[in-house]
Design an enzyme around this catalytic site. Structure first.
Site, PDB file in Angstrom:
ATOM      1  N   SER A 168      73.626 -35.736 108.051  1.00 57.80           N
ATOM      2  CA  SER A 168      74.586 -36.838 108.031  1.00 57.80           C
ATOM      3  C   SER A 168      73.960 -38.020 107.308  1.00 57.80           C
ATOM      4  CB  SER A 168      74.961 -37.258 109.454  1.00 57.80           C
ATOM      5  OG  SER A 168      75.647 -38.497 109.462  1.00 57.80           O
TER       6      SER A 168
ATOM      7  N   TYR B 185      72.070 -39.759 117.763  1.00 56.31           N
ATOM      8  CA  TYR B 185      72.725 -38.955 116.728  1.00 56.31           C
ATOM      9  C   TYR B 185      72.004 -39.124 115.398  1.00 56.31           C
ATOM     10  CZ  TYR B 185      76.243 -37.370 113.393  1.00 56.31           C
ATOM     11  OH  TYR B 185      76.886 -36.718 112.360  1.00 56.31           O
TER      12      TYR B 185
END
Length: 322
Positions: free
Chosen positions: A196, A209
């Site tokens: 990501s 995350y």
């Protein structure tokens, strides 16, 4: 009276240093533009991308029933690969498998597995895929926060943290461990790890995350260096926003592609870029993040995440009232 110069004899050295820094910045920009031109405009027409059919008969995709994972499964099937679909919901797996078989005339295999589990799930997966010529592995499964939040205020924090580590980090590591020996035996293989853009730099209020996605990125880059000479391609994919259930963005735009559009673009970079933001608009955003000062990136990120958090908390309060 002689003219005063603040740095005296250092001025020529500072001027040279400034020229070197400016040259490096221009060099990086030009290199990025040329790489983008090659990856996103020339790869398809000139056949520069890796031909996935040459790497094996099967592709395995985790998190394959929605979003980016489903798009990878569909587009790899469109290229003629049989597809192993791994996800939690057996009903969703069966539906996606039926769609793929009907539309692309390939074989499918479904493995219903909850990646929040431990070692036992990988023993099951290894048995299920034994003997299959897996040429492509796409590690896509993962979870994020419901909305940006301070670390100590994450709901059901202990369970959430363990699930996130298992889904985002352990799954990538263990799935790679399962398929890599077979790829080495055949001296060819492709492993695509979906990281990501949040893993490119620390992302406050999505802290864990962000850290897990940095792990995915670093793991992939190290493995690419280890195995490039052995015929294995490892690619780290670092998307910004894509219109998926995870992002909670329904409408696509120039900067927010659909999963299908994003994956089509990302697949064209296979064999060209070891580390990619996947599509042209995301690559431009990635270049900005790379060259911008870290303090500025952090300030913008915190401001954006606090705004999203505020809106999410407001909606939760409204639900309680209603």
């Amino acid at each position: 009276m002689p003219e005063f110069t603040p740095f005296g004899a250092l001025n020529p050295a500072l001027a040279t240093l400034g020229a070197v820094v400016a040259f490096y910045a221009v060099f990086r920009l030009v290199t990025s533009l040329l790489n983008g031109l090659k990856a996103f405009f020339l790869a398809g027409p000139l056949g520069l991308s890796a031909n996935v059919k040459n790497y094996g008969d099967w592709a395995a995709v985790t998190g394959a029933t929605d979003g980016i994972g489903k798009a990878y499964a569909e587009q790899l099937a469109a290229k003629g690969l049989n597809i192993i679909l791994l996800s939690r919901s057996e009903d969703k797996l069966n539906n996606v498998a039926a769609e793929i078989e009907s539309k692309y005339s390939v074989k499918t295999k479904t493995i219903a597995v909850d990646f929040t589990g431990g070692e036992e799930i990988y023993t099951k997966i290894a048995k299920e895929v034994a003997g299959l010529s897996i040429g492509v592995l796409v590690n896509n499964v993962g979870i994020s926060y419901r909305f940006p939040e301070y670390f100590h205020e994450i709901p059901d924090r202990q369970k959430m943290l363990m699930n996130m580590l298992n889904l985002n980090c352990m799954s990538v590591t263990q799935m790679t461990s399962i398929v890599l020996p077979g790829m080495l035996d055949r001296k060819k293989g492709i492993v695509v790890n979906v990281s990501s853009a949040s893993g490119m730099q620390p992302s406050p209020l999505l802290t864990v995350y962000s850290a897990t996605k940095a792990y995915v990125d670093y793991l992939t880059r190290a493995l690419q260096t280890e195995y490039a000479s052995k015929g294995i391609i490892f690619q780290s994919v670092l998307p910004f926003f894509v219109s998926t259930k995870m992002s909670k963005i329904r409408r696509s735009s120039i900067t927010i592609p659909t999963p299908t559009a994003f994956v089509r673009s990302a697949l064209a970079t296979l064999g060209i870029e070891d580390r990619t933001n996947g599509c042209l608009s995301h690559s431009i955003q990635g270049w900005v993040v790379d060259v911008a000062p870290a303090w500025l990136v952090n300030k913008v990120t915190v401001s954006m995440h606090l705004g999203i958090r505020k809106s999410a908390l407001r909606r939760l309060e409204q639900k309680k009232v209603n």
